[in-house]
Design a protein around this motif. Structure first.
Motif, PDB file in Angstrom:
ATOM      1  N   ALA A 108       0.814  -1.204   0.000  1.00  0.00           N
ATOM      2  CA  ALA A 108       0.000   0.000   0.000  1.00  0.00           C
ATOM      3  C   ALA A 108       0.854   1.263   0.000  1.00  0.00           C
ATOM      4  O   ALA A 108       0.478   2.274  -0.591  1.00  0.00           O
ATOM      5  N   GLY A 109       2.013   1.213   0.638  1.00  0.00           N
ATOM      6  CA  GLY A 109       2.879   2.376   0.722  1.00  0.00           C
ATOM      7  C   GLY A 109       3.437   2.833  -0.604  1.00  0.00           C
ATOM      8  O   GLY A 109       3.921   3.962  -0.725  1.00  0.00           O
ATOM      9  N   ARG A 110       3.366   1.974  -1.603  1.00  0.00           N
ATOM     10  CA  ARG A 110       3.864   2.338  -2.927  1.00  0.00           C
ATOM     11  C   ARG A 110       2.962   3.368  -3.595  1.00  0.00           C
ATOM     12  O   ARG A 110       3.400   4.131  -4.446  1.00  0.00           O
ATOM     13  N   TYR A 111       1.707   3.390  -3.236  1.00  0.00           N
ATOM     14  CA  TYR A 111       0.712   4.186  -3.930  1.00  0.00           C
ATOM     15  C   TYR A 111       0.546   5.554  -3.274  1.00  0.00           C
ATOM     16  O   TYR A 111       0.425   5.652  -2.045  1.00  0.00           O
ATOM     17  N   THR A 112       0.533   6.578  -4.102  1.00  0.00           N
ATOM     18  CA  THR A 112       0.468   7.945  -3.607  1.00  0.00           C
ATOM     19  C   THR A 112      -0.952   8.445  -3.460  1.00  0.00           C
ATOM     20  O   THR A 112      -1.277   9.179  -2.527  1.00  0.00           O
ATOM     21  N   TYR A 113      -1.796   8.058  -4.404  1.00  0.00           N
ATOM     22  CA  TYR A 113      -3.151   8.604  -4.447  1.00  0.00           C
ATOM     23  C   TYR A 113      -4.167   7.499  -4.207  1.00  0.00           C
ATOM     24  O   TYR A 113      -4.035   6.391  -4.740  1.00  0.00           O
ATOM     25  N   TRP A 114      -5.200   7.837  -3.448  1.00  0.00           N
ATOM     26  CA  TRP A 114      -6.225   6.863  -3.067  1.00  0.00           C
ATOM     27  C   TRP A 114      -7.620   7.454  -3.224  1.00  0.00           C
ATOM     28  O   TRP A 114      -7.832   8.649  -3.002  1.00  0.00           O
ATOM     29  N   GLY A 115      -8.564   6.594  -3.583  1.00  0.00           N
ATOM     30  CA  GLY A 115      -9.957   6.990  -3.556  1.00  0.00           C
ATOM     31  C   GLY A 115     -10.534   6.795  -2.166  1.00  0.00           C
ATOM     32  O   GLY A 115      -9.838   6.346  -1.243  1.00  0.00           O
ATOM     33  N   HIS A 116     -11.821   7.127  -2.030  1.00  0.00           N
ATOM     34  CA  HIS A 116     -12.467   7.010  -0.725  1.00  0.00           C
ATOM     35  C   HIS A 116     -13.097   5.644  -0.490  1.00  0.00           C
ATOM     36  O   HIS A 116     -13.541   5.364   0.620  1.00  0.00           O
ATOM     37  N   GLY A 117     -13.149   4.824  -1.503  1.00  0.00           N
ATOM     38  CA  GLY A 117     -13.617   3.461  -1.342  1.00  0.00           C
ATOM     39  C   GLY A 117     -15.065   3.243  -1.720  1.00  0.00           C
ATOM     40  O   GLY A 117     -15.876   4.172  -1.729  1.00  0.00           O
ATOM     41  N   THR A 118     -15.378   1.985  -2.032  1.00  0.00           N
ATOM     42  CA  THR A 118     -16.749   1.556  -2.293  1.00  0.00           C
ATOM     43  C   THR A 118     -16.951   0.231  -1.575  1.00  0.00           C
ATOM     44  O   THR A 118     -16.097  -0.649  -1.626  1.00  0.00           O
ATOM     45  N   GLN A 119     -18.079   0.102  -0.883  1.00  0.00           N
ATOM     46  CA  GLN A 119     -18.315  -1.063  -0.038  1.00  0.00           C
ATOM     47  C   GLN A 119     -18.838  -2.240  -0.849  1.00  0.00           C
ATOM     48  O   GLN A 119     -19.769  -2.089  -1.652  1.00  0.00           O
ATOM     49  N   VAL A 120     -18.262  -3.398  -0.610  1.00  0.00           N
ATOM     50  CA  VAL A 120     -18.732  -4.657  -1.192  1.00  0.00           C
ATOM     51  C   VAL A 120     -19.120  -5.581  -0.047  1.00  0.00           C
ATOM     52  O   VAL A 120     -18.314  -5.830   0.854  1.00  0.00           O
ATOM     53  N   THR A 121     -20.357  -6.055  -0.089  1.00  0.00           N
ATOM     54  CA  THR A 121     -20.846  -6.966   0.943  1.00  0.00           C
ATOM     55  C   THR A 121     -21.386  -8.217   0.262  1.00  0.00           C
ATOM     56  O   THR A 121     -22.267  -8.136  -0.609  1.00  0.00           O
ATOM     57  N   VAL A 122     -20.862  -9.367   0.661  1.00  0.00           N
ATOM     58  CA  VAL A 122     -21.269 -10.649   0.087  1.00  0.00           C
ATOM     59  C   VAL A 122     -21.858 -11.506   1.197  1.00  0.00           C
ATOM     60  O   VAL A 122     -21.215 -11.737   2.219  1.00  0.00           O
ATOM     61  N   SER A 123     -23.074 -11.968   0.995  1.00  0.00           N
ATOM     62  CA  SER A 123     -23.718 -12.756   2.042  1.00  0.00           C
ATOM     63  C   SER A 123     -24.118 -14.136   1.543  1.00  0.00           C
ATOM     64  O   SER A 123     -24.070 -14.379   0.319  1.00  0.00           O
TER      65      SER A 123
END
Length: 123
Positions: A108-123
């Motif tokens: 993860a430390g290699r990456y400079t820019y990040w998004g805020h994320g999207t939730q994935v839920t599998v049931s």
């Protein structure tokens, strides 16, 4: 101003599919290595897949055979097609951009820019 915006998450039953997207702006997208990471509650962020500027792809063992990473350099969009989803795939999924290169794709430390994320839920 670099911006990454994920979409496409949701709730699905085991065995289902989702296609995540990450729209990028503010930089020379085609020259960057792009990655998908995920983080489940109480766990560390882990690399799922990455794609370099030449289109070479890398996957975590847990993703091989089920997930496909791809990129559209014209539209500046990163994709993660996820099939045969399992409850263990439940997590917040993030896209990330690496402008410099070098290091392990799953770090993860290699990456400079990040998004805020999207939730994935599998049931």
């Amino acid at each position: 101003h670099v911006q990454l915006v994920e979409s496409g998450g949701g709730s699905v039953q085991a065995g289902g599919s989702l296609n995540l997207s990450c729209a990028a702006s503010g930089y020379t997208y085609s020259g960057y290595c792009m990655g998908w990471f995920r983080q489940a509650p109480g766990k560390e962020r882990e690399g799922v897949a990455a794609i370099d500027s030449a289109g070479g792809t890398m996957y975590a063992e847990s993703a091989k055979g089920r997930f496909t990473i791809s990129r559209d350099n014209t539209e500046k969009i990163l994709y993660l097609q996820m099939n045969s989803l399992k409850p263990d795939d439940t997590a917040m999924y993030y896209c990330a951009a690496d402008p410099r290169g070098g290091g392990y794709w799953y770090a993860a430390g290699r990456y400079t820019y990040w998004g805020h994320g999207t939730q994935v839920t599998v049931s």
